[in-house]
Design a protein around this motif. Structure first.
Motif: not given
Ligand SMILES: Cc1cc2nc3c(=O)[nH]c(=O)nc-3n(C[C@H](O)[C@H](O)[C@H](O)COP(=O)(O)OP(=O)(O)OC[C@H]3O[C@@H](n4cnc5c(N)ncnc54)[C@H](O)[C@@H]3O)c2cc1C
Length: 399
Positions: A106-117
């Motif tokens: 459900x995350x936005x591309x920005x959220x994925x790029x910031x939080x997942x790593x």
């Protein structure tokens, strides 16, 4: 289903054992062995997280594209069995098992790029802000208000039973953004930093004497709208998706290790000539539990193979949650029986990592009473057994 290990899986297991022999240092094993609750505490968990991250093994179930190791379900099972057998610290899974999968879907591309790593590296320590006083099983009744003010939400209210909020720097939470006829429709999923002004954590000490859970208070806590996952009002859909992962845990491997500890205790505890392990009634209880554990393990493999094919666990996760936690309680009860009068001493100091307090109980008995006490909560947290049975009745049996 053929449960024998293939030559490839045997080689993988040897690899895992080599890694554990090297990286699971005595202090980490001590922390794992002394864990009376569901999770071990930092700094052991931080150190163990880092070792697994550097190896690329911190998120066994994540797809390769997001940094997962690309293991088969059998490899994941071998890994968790070996970690349990070797007494690895029990890592918090709010990031890897809960927030991570939610952001991937459900995350936005920005959220994925910031939080997942940051979840992978361990830079962030997450906690889960779902339950409130009066809103646990009936989660949709939650009342924590989030009122829009420009590009922020302003949060007021409280969250209860928040596990490890005192260690966490981030929380994912459910908030009420609207009073709707159907309460589910007014719920939104937000991410916040626990250092935000107005956020306060107060401890709740468990029956076993541990600080694991908390109550969190929100007094005009401002959260950027950019920290909303999905749309406003989509929180319930996201929450349900996350709960499937929370409940779809693999229990059997860790429970097998606990049952082995009970067997060991039963062999050594009695001084009247005959060990409890030779008692026919106790042997029958151990055998019955072992057989039920095998059943649980096969069911877990079945669910894990669905996951490997890209499906989510679905309502089967309720079955695993109810059976896994009930078996966990049963095994700790056998542990208490095996430990006999050594259950009595209350020794939280001796369970601290690096403690120089000589415990009254034998080493293998130090955590049995805390585990017994702690596991009373297992059929409540993450959704009570009664609620899981309602879900099974409705969604699996169709009644
Ligand atoms: C140790 C621990 C850690 C936790 N960690 C977290 C956390 O990190 N984050 C978080 O958000 N929450 C956490 N929780 C909260 C947990 O999810 C709730 O306690 C749980 O959902 C039950 O809600 P409740 O406590 O309000 O009990 P209630 O919902 O009031 O339930 C009370 C009793 O009524 C029964 N009951 C309720 N509804 C039904 C029904 N429809 N049918 C049949 N029986 C029913 C229940 O089974 C239970 O026996 C934690 C709880 C514990 C104990």
């Amino acid at each position: 289903m053929d449960l024998a290990l293939s030559a490839q899986d045997e080689a993988f297991r040897a690899d895992v054992r080599r890694f554990l022999d090297e990286k699971l240092t005595p202090d980490l094993r001590e922390a794992g062995k002394k864990t009376g609750g569901v999770l071990s505490d930092p700094p052991a968990t931080t150190k163990w997280h880092k070792a697994l991250y550097e190896k690329g093994w911190i998120a066994p179930a994540w797809p390769k594209e997001y940094g997962g190791p690309g293991w088969s379900e059998m490899q994941r099972y071998i890994f968790s069995s070996e970690c349990a057998r070797a007494h690895a610290p029990l890592l918090p899974n709010f990031g890897t098992r809960m927030c991570g999968p939610v952001l991937m879907k459900f995350g936005s591309p920005d959220q994925k790029a910031f939080y997942l790593p940051r979840i992978l590296s361990g830079d962030d320590y997450w906690c889960q802000g779902y339950s409130e006083p009066g809103s646990g099983s009936d989660l949709a009744s939650l009342q924590m208000k989030a009122v829009r003010d420009g590009d922020h939400y302003v949060l007021n209210g409280t969250k209860l039973w928040t596990t490890h909020a005192h260690f966490a720097n981030r929380m994912f939470c459910l908030v009420r953004t609207a009073q709707t006829a159907k309460p589910q429709e007014g719920i939104t999923f937000l991410l916040l930093e626990t250092s935000t002004p107005g956020f306060e954590v107060r401890p709740i000490i468990t029956l076993a004497g541990d600080h694991e859970v908390n109550q969190c208070f929100f007094d005009n806590v401002r959260v950027p709208v950019a920290n909303r996952v999905g749309e406003e009002g989509q929180g319930w859909t996201i929450a349900k998706y996350l709960l499937e992962f929370e409940r779809g845990n693999a229990y059997a491997a860790a429970l097998q290790a606990k049952l082995a500890a009970v067997r060991e205790a039963a062999r050594t505890e009695r001084s009247d000539g005959a060990a409890l392990a030779d008692d026919e009634d106790f042997k029958r209880k151990l055998a019955e539990t072992d057989i039920e554990l095998q059943g649980l393990m096969v069911t877990e493999h079945r669910v894990m193979s669905q996951l490997a094919q890209g499906q989510n666990p679905g309502p089967a996760s309720s079955l695993l949650k109810a059976r896994g936690t009930e078996m966990s309680q049963r095994i700790t009860e056998l542990g208490i029986e095996a430990l006999a009068f050594y259950i009595a001493p209350f020794e939280p100091e001796a369970r601290k990592q690096g403690a120089n307090v000589k415990p009254v109980a034998p080493a293998h008995g130090l955590v049995m009473m805390p585990q017994y006490l702690n596991s009373r909560a297992a059929t409540i947290y993450g959704g009570s057994s009664e609620v899981q049975r309602n879900i099974m009745a409705k969604l699996i049996l169709g009644i």
